[in-house]
Design an enzyme around this catalytic site. Sequence first.
Site: not given
Length: 467
Positions: A96, A305, A440, A451
């Site tokens: 970001e 994390n 997945v 979140d």
Amino acid sequence: MKESLKDRIRLWKRLYVNAFENALNAIPNVKGVLLAYNTNIDAIKYLDKDDLEKRVTEIGKEKVFEIIENPPEKISSIEELLGGILRSIKLGKAMEWFVESEEVRRYLREWGWDELRIGGQAGIMANLLGGVYRIPTIVHVPQNPKLQAELFVDGPIYVPVFEGNKLKLVHPKDAIAEEEELIHYIYEFPRGFQVFDVQAPRENRFIANADDYNARVYMRREFREGFEEITRNVELAIISGLQVLKEYYPDGTTYRDVLDRVESHLNILNRYNVKSHFEFAYTANRRVREALVELLPKFTSVGLNEVELASIMEIIGDEELAKEVLEGHIFSVIDAMNVLMDETGIERIHFHTYGYYLALTQYRGEEVRDALLFASLAAAAKAMKGNLERIEQIRDALSVPTNERAIVLEEELEKEFTEFENGLIDMVDRQLAFVPTKIVASPKSTVGIGDTISSSAFVSEFGMRKR
């Protein structure tokens, strides 16, 4: 080996089913959650190879490729924007960068988006907790323009507004104002995505952040002046968005001005016995990171994390442990969680990484493990569908395979800890919960998964322990 892999997989399947039912029954027990401080608009674009190559060529391939190797980590030109996107693809890492230039902001707007979603950790959690779980949720919005307000789903989601001197709680759609659109442009790419000779080792995203309010953790007047009244309506609070703080701002204020206000909010929450969770996110500035670690004793719980946990170990002064955590050694992660609890006295630490979650708590109970399992299902369902509308949809994730590599880790834990049963480890004055997660294979979207994990675990655990 005490049990075959098949037996273990069967056991976890059963634990997952039970956890889902337990969480489903418990979530209505939660009477109110406060979410602060970061809400914005996420403009998501799924990158197209031809379009991106054309844009890079137009602006000058050589200049753009130079940025990949020497990243400025902020954006003041179009080549920096494109170079940032390519760097993120090359490393398969989420990045970001803040957009400083008006010219680039116009370019981003013209490039457009494929879909708009509510963004910011508080905003994303509001749509999940209020919209999907139907828990009464009060959310902080730095600005509330029409474009953003309409991205909030229907449900018990509220923003505080002053009417005269009275504080009222209304749905964001009923509090639209002529305010700024805070847009985060998110460029998503799948695993194997290739542009020129740059290929993505895994799916991820690059974020060009064109939002001046959340970047300095702006707080609305309602939150500055009416926080105590807001607090009376909730049992839980989740705080996020502090990772963007800078040491100094052009107007002479510093990160301390913001954190002093956050601390005063935490003091009020603690006075009203509201349990608070801090969603730690990677904080580039070391001094700000130190200040956030110092604030942790005021929280009940923290979620992080491996990158974030390692960055805290660096602050605490254990460089070696930080390195081992980054390398992904589970025993190093457990050591680091214990160090963090020793240092801060925080009651609950929730660690999430690809493949498994851990929770270290100063209390015991199967609810801790069940909450992690429910969070894993919620994350898998969100990854599968891209968006959740009803809590019942989470049931579909029960069919997603459980990560077998993490089940092998479970064996290592069993060898190390004698008191280990069904994912729970008794550590004398603490409990450690371990769960292998659902993975997945090709997620529709990765935005907001972290979140979803943290908020689902925190609220469902509280609901289950309250019964």
